[in-house]
Design a protein around this motif. Structure first.
Motif, PDB file in Angstrom:
ATOM      1  N   GLN A   1       0.775  -1.220  -0.070  1.00  0.00           N
ATOM      2  CA  GLN A   1      -0.124   0.133  -0.092  1.00  0.00           C
ATOM      3  C   GLN A   1       0.817   1.206  -0.134  1.00  0.00           C
ATOM      4  O   GLN A   1       0.662   2.359   0.542  1.00  0.00           O
TER       5      GLN A   1
ATOM      6  N   THR B   1       2.396   4.827  -1.612  1.00  0.00           N
ATOM      7  CA  THR B   1       1.647   5.859  -2.384  1.00  0.00           C
ATOM      8  C   THR B   1       2.779   6.628  -2.554  1.00  0.00           C
ATOM      9  O   THR B   1       3.821   6.638  -2.068  1.00  0.00           O
TER      10      THR B   1
ATOM     11  N   ASN C   1       0.865  -1.739  -5.554  1.00  0.00           N
ATOM     12  CA  ASN C   1       0.909  -0.760  -4.724  1.00  0.00           C
ATOM     13  C   ASN C   1      -0.073   0.451  -5.082  1.00  0.00           C
ATOM     14  O   ASN C   1      -0.782   0.205  -6.057  1.00  0.00           O
ATOM     15  N   CYS C   2       0.153   1.700  -4.702  1.00  0.00           N
ATOM     16  CA  CYS C   2      -0.440   2.781  -5.083  1.00  0.00           C
ATOM     17  C   CYS C   2       0.431   3.874  -5.589  1.00  0.00           C
ATOM     18  O   CYS C   2       0.085   5.154  -5.297  1.00  0.00           O
TER      19      CYS C   2
ATOM     20  N   ASN D   1      -0.246  -0.465 -10.300  1.00  0.00           N
ATOM     21  CA  ASN D   1      -0.132   0.766  -9.730  1.00  0.00           C
ATOM     22  C   ASN D   1      -1.021   1.921 -10.318  1.00  0.00           C
ATOM     23  O   ASN D   1      -2.078   1.439 -10.685  1.00  0.00           O
TER      24      ASN D   1
ATOM     25  N   CYS E   1      -7.039   3.233  -3.446  1.00  0.00           N
ATOM     26  CA  CYS E   1      -5.698   3.658  -2.823  1.00  0.00           C
ATOM     27  C   CYS E   1      -6.173   4.800  -1.683  1.00  0.00           C
ATOM     28  O   CYS E   1      -6.588   5.702  -2.095  1.00  0.00           O
TER      29      CYS E   1
END
Length: 138
Positions: free
Chosen positions: A13, A15, A36-37, A60, A133
């Motif tokens: 996670q 960002t 992920n973000c 992503n 996200c």
């Protein structure tokens, strides 16, 4: 950590942009940042990771075009860019020609065009799961 060879930070996670500290890990041959973000453009600084053989950025929120600096990764054999629904543009002919070790390249061919000369596996964005996200915490 400068001798680190493999870094897997998938499904954390994360960002924002790819952390700049990663670009100093010049011995990396395997970098997994998928699921992920991360967002924004894919960093041109990836070219500093000259030993990369596998780069996984799929799933992503990257947008824009594939950076031409990736053509400087001569050892790159596997590249996953699929499931970045705002990534678009074209594969420059130099990308396929200069990354001659590229054996597996996953991308959404509905948004990124002219990748025919690469070892491309077209991935439909319909197979991508739109995840939520969260904004980065300060």
């Amino acid at each position: 950590m400068t001798k680190l060879k493999k870094l897997a930070l998938d499904r954390n996670q994360m960002t924002g942009r790819i952390p700049n500290e990663i670009f100093s890990l010049t011995q990396l041959f395997w970098l997994g940042l998928d699921t992920n973000c991360f967002n924004g453009k894919i960093s041109n600084q990836l070219h500093s990771l000259k030993n990369l053989e596998l780069l996984s950025l799929h799933d992503n929120r990257f947008k824009g075009s594939i950076p031409t600096s990736l053509t400087q990764l001569r050892k790159l054999s596997t590249l996953y860019l699929d499931c970045n629904t705002e990534l678009e543009g074209y594969c420059l002919s130099s990308f396929c020609r200069n990354t001659s070790n590229l054996k597996l390249f996953w991308v959404d061919c509905g948004r990124v065009h002219k990748c025919d000369n690469c070892a491309t596996q077209c991935v439909s964005s319909s197979r991508c799961v739109m995840k939520r996200c969260l904004p980065p915490y300060n």
